[in-house]
Enzyme design. Structure first.
Site, PDB file in Angstrom:
ATOM      1  N   HIS A   1      -4.751 -32.876  19.442  1.00 16.39           N
ATOM      2  CA  HIS A   1      -3.581 -33.485  20.001  1.00 16.39           C
ATOM      3  C   HIS A   1      -2.145 -32.605  21.067  1.00 16.39           C
ATOM      4  O   HIS A   1      -1.391 -33.131  20.605  1.00 16.39           O
ATOM      5  CB  HIS A   1      -3.341 -34.800  19.097  1.00 16.39           C
ATOM      6  CG  HIS A   1      -4.361 -35.800  18.768  1.00 16.39           C
ATOM      7  ND1 HIS A   1      -4.437 -37.114  19.220  1.00 16.39           N
ATOM      8  CD2 HIS A   1      -5.644 -35.385  17.381  1.00 16.39           C
ATOM      9  CE1 HIS A   1      -5.517 -37.401  18.543  1.00 16.39           C
ATOM     10  NE2 HIS A   1      -6.171 -36.762  17.787  1.00 16.39           N
TER      11      HIS A   1
ATOM     12  N   GLY B 171      -4.846  -1.386   5.130  1.00 17.17           N
ATOM     13  CA  GLY B 171      -3.818  -2.348   4.614  1.00 17.17           C
ATOM     14  C   GLY B 171      -4.609  -4.303   4.856  1.00 17.17           C
ATOM     15  O   GLY B 171      -4.020  -4.809   3.755  1.00 17.17           O
ATOM     16  N   ARG B 172      -4.481  -4.119   6.463  1.00 24.97           N
ATOM     17  CA  ARG B 172      -5.289  -5.604   6.460  1.00 24.97           C
ATOM     18  C   ARG B 172      -6.587  -5.297   6.419  1.00 24.97           C
ATOM     19  O   ARG B 172      -7.593  -6.479   6.570  1.00 24.97           O
ATOM     20  CB  ARG B 172      -5.138  -5.381   8.039  1.00 24.97           C
ATOM     21  CG  ARG B 172      -5.831  -4.414   8.783  1.00 24.97           C
ATOM     22  CD  ARG B 172      -5.903  -4.754  10.656  1.00 24.97           C
ATOM     23  NE  ARG B 172      -5.835  -3.286  10.894  1.00 24.97           N
ATOM     24  CZ  ARG B 172      -5.341  -2.268  11.117  1.00 24.97           C
ATOM     25  NH1 ARG B 172      -4.070  -2.085  10.334  1.00 24.97           N
ATOM     26  NH2 ARG B 172      -6.064  -0.935  11.663  1.00 24.97           N
TER      27      ARG B 172
ATOM     28  N   GLU C 123      10.850  -5.086   4.238  1.00 20.70           N
ATOM     29  CA  GLU C 123      10.777  -6.222   3.757  1.00 20.70           C
ATOM     30  C   GLU C 123      10.786  -6.850   2.111  1.00 20.70           C
ATOM     31  O   GLU C 123      11.024  -7.229   1.582  1.00 20.70           O
ATOM     32  CB  GLU C 123      10.460  -7.291   4.565  1.00 20.70           C
ATOM     33  CG  GLU C 123      10.383  -7.304   6.115  1.00 20.70           C
ATOM     34  CD  GLU C 123       9.728  -6.360   6.696  1.00 20.70           C
ATOM     35  OE1 GLU C 123       9.560  -5.014   6.791  1.00 20.70           O
ATOM     36  OE2 GLU C 123       9.660  -6.130   8.369  1.00 20.70           O
TER      37      GLU C 123
ATOM     38  N   GLU D 236      -3.736  -6.407  15.340  1.00 22.99           N
ATOM     39  CA  GLU D 236      -3.797  -5.156  14.608  1.00 22.99           C
ATOM     40  C   GLU D 236      -4.254  -3.577  14.784  1.00 22.99           C
ATOM     41  O   GLU D 236      -4.375  -2.879  14.692  1.00 22.99           O
ATOM     42  CB  GLU D 236      -3.199  -5.106  13.554  1.00 22.99           C
ATOM     43  CG  GLU D 236      -2.106  -3.653  13.056  1.00 22.99           C
ATOM     44  CD  GLU D 236      -1.269  -3.792  11.489  1.00 22.99           C
ATOM     45  OE1 GLU D 236      -0.498  -3.913  11.778  1.00 22.99           O
ATOM     46  OE2 GLU D 236      -2.007  -3.545  10.311  1.00 22.99           O
TER      47      GLU D 236
ATOM     48  N   LYS E  65       0.498  -1.037   0.211  1.00 24.44           N
ATOM     49  CA  LYS E  65      -0.089   0.384  -0.143  1.00 24.44           C
ATOM     50  C   LYS E  65       0.902   1.110   0.126  1.00 24.44           C
ATOM     51  O   LYS E  65       0.723   2.609  -1.204  1.00 24.44           O
ATOM     52  CB  LYS E  65      -1.126   0.196   0.894  1.00 24.44           C
ATOM     53  CG  LYS E  65      -1.780   1.431   1.524  1.00 24.44           C
ATOM     54  CD  LYS E  65      -2.850   1.166   2.868  1.00 24.44           C
ATOM     55  CE  LYS E  65      -3.355   2.640   2.613  1.00 24.44           C
ATOM     56  NZ  LYS E  65      -4.487   2.872   3.295  1.00 24.44           N
TER      57      LYS E  65
ATOM     58  N   LYS F 280       9.991  -0.642  13.770  1.00 24.50           N
ATOM     59  CA  LYS F 280      10.429  -0.330  12.635  1.00 24.50           C
ATOM     60  C   LYS F 280      11.466   0.670  12.562  1.00 24.50           C
ATOM     61  O   LYS F 280      12.730   0.450  12.197  1.00 24.50           O
ATOM     62  CB  LYS F 280       9.283   0.364  11.873  1.00 24.50           C
ATOM     63  CG  LYS F 280       8.141  -0.769  10.964  1.00 24.50           C
ATOM     64  CD  LYS F 280       7.685  -0.300  10.631  1.00 24.50           C
ATOM     65  CE  LYS F 280       6.246  -0.797   9.811  1.00 24.50           C
ATOM     66  NZ  LYS F 280       4.842  -0.618   8.902  1.00 24.50           N
TER      67      LYS F 280
HETATM   68  O1  F6P Z   1       3.530  -2.408   9.768  1.00 22.85           O
HETATM   69  C1  F6P Z   1       1.903  -2.562   9.439  1.00 22.85           C
HETATM   70  C2  F6P Z   1       1.481  -2.125   8.256  1.00 22.85           C
HETATM   71  O2  F6P Z   1       1.850  -1.407   8.086  1.00 22.85           O
HETATM   72  C3  F6P Z   1       0.733  -3.328   7.885  1.00 22.85           C
HETATM   73  O3  F6P Z   1      -0.544  -2.236   8.287  1.00 22.85           O
HETATM   74  C4  F6P Z   1       0.446  -3.406   6.912  1.00 22.85           C
HETATM   75  O4  F6P Z   1      -1.003  -4.585   6.065  1.00 22.85           O
HETATM   76  C5  F6P Z   1       1.858  -3.711   6.537  1.00 22.85           C
HETATM   77  O5  F6P Z   1       2.340  -3.034   7.586  1.00 22.85           O
HETATM   78  C6  F6P Z   1       2.297  -3.875   4.978  1.00 22.85           C
HETATM   79  O6  F6P Z   1       1.809  -2.410   4.513  1.00 22.85           O
HETATM   80  P1  F6P Z   1       2.363  -2.185   3.117  1.00 22.85           P
HETATM   81  O7  F6P Z   1       1.263  -2.737   1.946  1.00 22.85           O
HETATM   82  O8  F6P Z   1       2.221  -0.622   2.603  1.00 22.85           O
HETATM   83  O9  F6P Z   1       3.693  -2.273   2.688  1.00 22.85           O
END
Ligand code: F6P
Length: 497
Positions: free
Chosen positions: A359, A242-243, A189, A328, A183, A469
């Protein structure tokens, strides 16, 4: 007496007493929507509690908040914007719905073009993203794949090369499409992984790696800066969190792998749940009833966790998905008005798959000192063609666990005593298809929202993830010496000067 006090002072009945007192209990506390049956009868909810919760919901303005959410009003106060995931499914402010519709047509056009070979012979897709940019697509691909898909798709999120390397070893670089889902188009990462994939493509002799990259983002200008051609950027609105983004272009890899019609079915199923959430009175409103139960166990019975067990291998990623959605969104200690929240916010969501979990962790659920409200999910239609015993065993184990948690069993031997009276909810899907899964995920989104409104918190920001972060970035930039001595020692041990 305020409504919380009425809820907290409500005399506790046992589940057995509730069933004994009302032969109609199952009918009263079960609901059906979009091919999904929700059974809340094995919770401690009763008419008086429901009444108090409805009053609390009215005080908290839940109806008005649902209206605000689904008409594109500014519900994300701290970030000054709307939360428009429902507009992706056709419910929201007119301009947002139209904008989402146009972007979806653009996405469909790109799916069709790739299917027709516009980007060459594609067999493999690497979808890079993290958090909401990965968990939704991963869940949907795992849940709905049938095994004869045209593309093999890997969703990679972790910065740990152990996640990406085996995929690079397996995939043919010349037949790979790279999908970057972010987003913000800045997440560390995702971009470290994206660099490694493009390096790999170049090393393997792909002549124009950037010609095989698709960007899914709310920041298209950043994707252009990164070198991606505008024709391969699928934007979505900044107002889609994002979520909550799997309904937007973040669902591109799902639509490409499973077919655009499956993606559209999901949107349609979610829209059915949206309409239910918007219209049903609270006493029949499934996400709202679920939130009442959540609040009852969290606030009154002091349950710090809630567990979700999918009795279906295809839904094994659901607990991971729900962890982000619920924790979150609602893991906050400040209310929307800035005041401190004086009660627990989100319970910790955890879970696994049945029957495996029986189990492993069910010992604690049956006899441990923690009270854990359990949610069981199962699907009536099996997802395989093996002998019927497999599915019968699976489903009947699921139902048997709920029965055992509730009934318990007394024994003179304290080691063999089961206290019982342990609550569970059962969510039984007729079948696992796009429509049903769309409705199920929308149910969880709305339940999360209803919980937030009952608590007075904003579920749409996530400032809590920022500090970690920042610290990691400071360490990466060579800092860390100003941090605590434990952190400094760890850094020096892992990376001696
Ligand atoms: O670190 C949290 C977050 O902002 C989430 O809310 C989001 O889903 C994820 O990182 C990834 O963010 P992006 O889609 O901006 O890479």
């Amino acid at each position: 007496m305020d409504h919380w006090t009425a809820i907290e002072n409500h005399p506790a009945s046992t589940l057995k007493a509730l069933f004994d007192a009302d032969t109609n209990r199952v009918t009263q506390w079960s609901f059906e929507q979009s091919g999904i049956y929700f059974d809340f009868s094995k919770t401690h909810m009763d008419g008086t509690l429901l009444d108090s919760f409805q009053k609390l919901a009215a005080d908290q303005g839940l109806s008005e908040q649902i209206e605000a959410l689904t008409c594109g009003a500014m519900v994300n106060i701290s970030e000054g914007r709307a939360a428009e995931h429902t507009a992706e499914r056709g419910i929201g402010a007119e301009t947002s719905v139209e904008n989402a519709r146009l972007l979806k047509r653009r996405m469909q056009g790109l799916v069709e073009a790739i299917d027709a070979g516009a980007l060459g012979n594609i067999e493999h897709i690497i979808h890079l993203g993290i958090g909401g940019s990965a968990l939704g697509p991963k869940l949907l691909l795992e849940a709905l794949k049938i095994g004869d898909e045209k593309y093999e798709t890997a969703v990679i999120s972790n910065i740990d090369g152990c996640a990406l390397e085996p995929v690079l070893e397996r995939f043919d670089a010349h037949k790979t499409l790279l999908v970057i889902a972010s987003k913000s188009f800045t997440t560390a990462e995702t971009f470290l992984n994206a660099g490694s994939v493009t390096d790999w493509m170049m090393e393997q002799g792909v002549s124009d790696p950037f010609g095989k990259i698709i960007a899914l983002t709310a920041m298209p200008e950043k994707a252009v800066e990164w070198g991606i051609d505008e024709s391969r950027i699928l934007p979505f609105s900044e107002t889609v969190g994002g979520r909550y983004s799997l309904w937007s272009s973040i669902g591109f890899s799902v639509a490409l792998t499973l077919g655009f019609e499956v993606f559209e079915d999901m949107l349609a199923g979610a829209a059915e749940m949206d309409a239910h959430f918007k219209q049903a009175p609270f006493e029949q409103n499934i996400p709202v009833i679920a939130a009442f139960c959540d609040q009852y166990y969290c606030q009154v019975r002091k349950c710090e966790t809630r567990a979700v067990f999918a009795y279906d291998e295809r839904l094994k990623l659901l607990p991971d998905y729900l962890q982000q959605l619920e924790m979150e969104s609602n893991g906050k200690s400040v209310m929307a008005d800035g005041k401190t929240l004086d009660r627990h916010s989100s319970p910790i969501t955890w879970g696994g798959v049945g029957t495996d979990a029986q189990h492993a962790v069910f010992q604690l659920l049956h006899q441990g000192t923690h009270l854990v409200p359990v949610e069981f999910l199962a699907v009536i239609e099996p997802g395989h063609s093996l002998a019927a015993e497999h599915h019968q065993g699976l489903l009947l184990n699921c139902f048997g666990q709920g029965a055992a948690l509730m009934a318990g069993k007394s024994s003179d031997d304290s080691n063999r005593n089961y206290p019982g009276d342990r609550p569970s909810t059962t969510v039984l899907l007729n079948d696992l298809d796009g429509r049903t899964l769309g409705a199920l995920i929308a149910f969880y989104e709305h339940r999360t929202f209803a919980n937030a409104v009952l608590l007075g918190i904003n579920p749409f920001d996530q400032f809590g993830v920022e500090l970690g972060k920042e610290m990691a970035n400071a360490l990466l930039a060579g800092g860390g010496n100003q941090m605590d001595s434990s952190t400094e020692t760890l850094k020096n041990r892992a990376f001696p000067a």
